[in-house]
Design a protein around this motif. Structure first.
Motif, PDB file in Angstrom:
ATOM      1  N   GLY A   2       0.792  -1.223   0.000  1.00 49.68           N
ATOM      2  CA  GLY A   2       0.000   0.000   0.000  1.00 49.68           C
ATOM      3  C   GLY A   2       0.823   1.272   0.000  1.00 49.68           C
ATOM      4  N   VAL A   3       2.087   1.176  -0.358  1.00 46.56           N
ATOM      5  CA  VAL A   3       2.956   2.349  -0.402  1.00 46.56           C
ATOM      6  C   VAL A   3       2.606   3.180  -1.638  1.00 46.56           C
ATOM      7  CG1 VAL A   3       5.344   3.140  -0.668  1.00 46.56           C
ATOM      8  CG2 VAL A   3       4.830   1.215   0.830  1.00 46.56           C
ATOM      9  N   THR A   4       2.536   4.492  -1.460  1.00 44.35           N
ATOM     10  CA  THR A   4       2.278   5.415  -2.556  1.00 44.35           C
ATOM     11  C   THR A   4       3.559   6.174  -2.873  1.00 44.35           C
ATOM     12  OG1 THR A   4      -0.015   5.716  -1.855  1.00 44.35           O
ATOM     13  CG2 THR A   4       0.903   7.406  -3.278  1.00 44.35           C
ATOM     14  N   GLU A   5       3.926   6.209  -4.160  1.00 44.95           N
ATOM     15  CA  GLU A   5       5.099   6.960  -4.599  1.00 44.95           C
ATOM     16  C   GLU A   5       4.648   8.214  -5.319  1.00 44.95           C
ATOM     17  OE1 GLU A   5       7.248   5.783  -8.174  1.00 44.95           O
ATOM     18  OE2 GLU A   5       9.141   6.198  -7.137  1.00 44.95           O
ATOM     19  N   THR A   6       5.288   9.321  -4.990  1.00 40.21           N
ATOM     20  CA  THR A   6       5.099  10.574  -5.702  1.00 40.21           C
ATOM     21  C   THR A   6       6.465  11.018  -6.187  1.00 40.21           C
ATOM     22  OG1 THR A   6       3.257  11.179  -4.257  1.00 40.21           O
ATOM     23  CG2 THR A   6       4.281  12.957  -5.518  1.00 40.21           C
ATOM     24  N   LEU A   7       6.578  11.330  -7.470  1.00 38.87           N
ATOM     25  CA  LEU A   7       7.832  11.840  -8.014  1.00 38.87           C
ATOM     26  C   LEU A   7       7.811  13.362  -7.952  1.00 38.87           C
ATOM     27  CD1 LEU A   7       8.185   9.457 -11.069  1.00 38.87           C
ATOM     28  CD2 LEU A   7       9.558   9.439  -8.979  1.00 38.87           C
ATOM     29  N   VAL A   8       8.880  13.927  -7.404  1.00 36.93           N
ATOM     30  CA  VAL A   8       8.975  15.370  -7.215  1.00 36.93           C
ATOM     31  C   VAL A   8      10.213  15.885  -7.950  1.00 36.93           C
ATOM     32  CG1 VAL A   8       9.219  17.226  -5.520  1.00 36.93           C
ATOM     33  CG2 VAL A   8       7.903  15.167  -4.931  1.00 36.93           C
ATOM     34  N   PRO A   9      10.037  16.786  -8.922  1.00 34.20           N
ATOM     35  CA  PRO A   9      11.200  17.360  -9.602  1.00 34.20           C
ATOM     36  C   PRO A   9      12.110  18.092  -8.610  1.00 34.20           C
ATOM     37  CG  PRO A   9       9.176  17.925 -10.757  1.00 34.20           C
ATOM     38  CD  PRO A   9       8.780  17.322  -9.450  1.00 34.20           C
ATOM     39  N   ILE A  10      13.400  17.987  -8.806  1.00 36.85           N
ATOM     40  CA  ILE A  10      14.367  18.679  -7.949  1.00 36.85           C
ATOM     41  C   ILE A  10      14.062  20.174  -7.905  1.00 36.85           C
ATOM     42  CG2 ILE A  10      16.808  19.340  -7.763  1.00 36.85           C
ATOM     43  CD1 ILE A  10      16.262  16.444  -6.873  1.00 36.85           C
ATOM     44  N   GLU A  11      13.592  20.722  -9.027  1.00 34.50           N
ATOM     45  CA  GLU A  11      13.292  22.159  -9.097  1.00 34.50           C
ATOM     46  C   GLU A  11      12.152  22.571  -8.174  1.00 34.50           C
ATOM     47  OE1 GLU A  11      15.033  20.829 -13.026  1.00 34.50           O
ATOM     48  OE2 GLU A  11      13.518  20.064 -11.656  1.00 34.50           O
ATOM     49  N   ALA A  12      11.355  21.604  -7.683  1.00 38.53           N
ATOM     50  CA  ALA A  12      10.241  21.911  -6.788  1.00 38.53           C
ATOM     51  C   ALA A  12      10.678  22.030  -5.330  1.00 38.53           C
ATOM     52  CB  ALA A  12       9.152  20.844  -6.908  1.00 38.53           C
ATOM     53  N   VAL A  13      11.928  21.661  -5.026  1.00 37.86           N
ATOM     54  CA  VAL A  13      12.441  21.769  -3.653  1.00 37.86           C
ATOM     55  C   VAL A  13      12.739  23.238  -3.372  1.00 37.86           C
ATOM     56  CG1 VAL A  13      14.282  21.113  -2.053  1.00 37.86           C
ATOM     57  CG2 VAL A  13      13.398  19.447  -3.700  1.00 37.86           C
ATOM     58  N   THR A  14      12.134  23.776  -2.316  1.00 37.49           N
ATOM     59  CA  THR A  14      12.331  25.188  -1.996  1.00 37.49           C
ATOM     60  C   THR A  14      13.200  25.402  -0.764  1.00 37.49           C
ATOM     61  OG1 THR A  14      10.296  25.249  -0.664  1.00 37.49           O
ATOM     62  CG2 THR A  14      10.108  25.851  -3.002  1.00 37.49           C
ATOM     63  N   GLU A  15      13.358  24.366   0.047  1.00 39.29           N
ATOM     64  CA  GLU A  15      14.137  24.517   1.281  1.00 39.29           C
ATOM     65  C   GLU A  15      14.708  23.160   1.682  1.00 39.29           C
ATOM     66  OE1 GLU A  15      12.998  25.336   5.912  1.00 39.29           O
ATOM     67  OE2 GLU A  15      11.882  26.438   4.396  1.00 39.29           O
ATOM     68  N   ILE A  16      15.970  23.171   2.078  1.00 43.54           N
ATOM     69  CA  ILE A  16      16.622  21.955   2.559  1.00 43.54           C
ATOM     70  C   ILE A  16      17.144  22.233   3.956  1.00 43.54           C
ATOM     71  CG2 ILE A  16      18.489  20.298   2.194  1.00 43.54           C
ATOM     72  CD1 ILE A  16      18.397  21.068  -0.790  1.00 43.54           C
ATOM     73  N   GLY A  17      16.749  21.399   4.883  1.00 48.90           N
ATOM     74  CA  GLY A  17      17.184  21.519   6.276  1.00 48.90           C
ATOM     75  C   GLY A  17      17.109  20.143   6.898  1.00 48.90           C
ATOM     76  N   ASP A  18      16.435  20.036   8.028  1.00 46.63           N
ATOM     77  CA  ASP A  18      16.232  18.713   8.612  1.00 46.63           C
ATOM     78  C   ASP A  18      15.139  17.962   7.856  1.00 46.63           C
ATOM     79  OD1 ASP A  18      14.230  20.415   9.507  1.00 46.63           O
ATOM     80  OD2 ASP A  18      14.069  19.459  11.468  1.00 46.63           O
ATOM     81  N   ARG A  19      14.456  18.655   6.957  1.00 53.62           N
ATOM     82  CA  ARG A  19      13.468  18.071   6.061  1.00 53.62           C
ATOM     83  C   ARG A  19      13.484  18.866   4.764  1.00 53.62           C
ATOM     84  NH1 ARG A  19       8.130  20.343   9.189  1.00 53.62           N
ATOM     85  NH2 ARG A  19       8.769  22.509   9.046  1.00 53.62           N
ATOM     86  N   LEU A  20      12.867  18.334   3.734  1.00 56.48           N
ATOM     87  CA  LEU A  20      12.797  19.022   2.450  1.00 56.48           C
ATOM     88  C   LEU A  20      11.416  19.652   2.308  1.00 56.48           C
ATOM     89  CD1 LEU A  20      14.376  16.282   0.167  1.00 56.48           C
ATOM     90  CD2 LEU A  20      15.502  18.284   1.124  1.00 56.48           C
TER      91      LEU A  20
END
Length: 134
Positions: A69-87
């Motif tokens: 029942g795992v759901t995968e979502t593909l996220v373009p690298i360009e959609a990342v707005t902040e990198i810290g302890d989480r994306l």
């Protein structure tokens, strides 16, 4: 491997013996949230371009028990707005997995989940950029 155009091949880094040209392995397991802080899942893998070994998409998984029942979502690298302890990512067109939406990763008419991911985020894929520059 998934050939997109002009020999461009995208692969899940964790399923190959390739090494990325940029340090993207450290994001595996990181939590991914949208701009409102709602959890979308966690990074399971990174999709890279075989030719230049650049990361192109994140495979974000959520839900499931013991791998079912795992759901995968593909996220373009360009959609990342902040990198810290989480994306933190922008999230247009992405189902809210906190409601248990089992919607699979969308595909385009040609069956490519990679193309569909870029469309969902309103980002021009790198293989289209190459063609428009010619």
């Amino acid at each position: 491997m998934n050939t997109i155009s002009d020999g461009l091949e995208l692969v899940y880094l964790g399923r190959t013996d390739l090494e990325s040209s940029s340090p993207c392995e450290h994001v595996a397991g990181m939590a991914v949230v949208d701009q409102d802080g709602l959890r979308l899942g966690e990074v399971d893998d990174v999709v890279v371009d075989v030719r230049d070994r650049q990361p192109r998409l994140l495979s974000v998984v959520s839900g499931g028990v013991l791998g079912l029942g795992v759901t995968e979502t593909l996220v373009p690298i360009e959609a990342v707005t902040e990198i810290g302890d989480r994306l933190r990512v922008i999230s247009p067109g992405v189902p809210d997995v906190t409601d248990g939406d089992p919607t699979p990763t969308p595909t385009t008419d040609d069956g490519s989940p990679f193309e569909a991911a870029y469309e969902a985020y309103g980002v021009v894929p790198p293989w289209r950029d190459v063609h428009s520059a010619r």
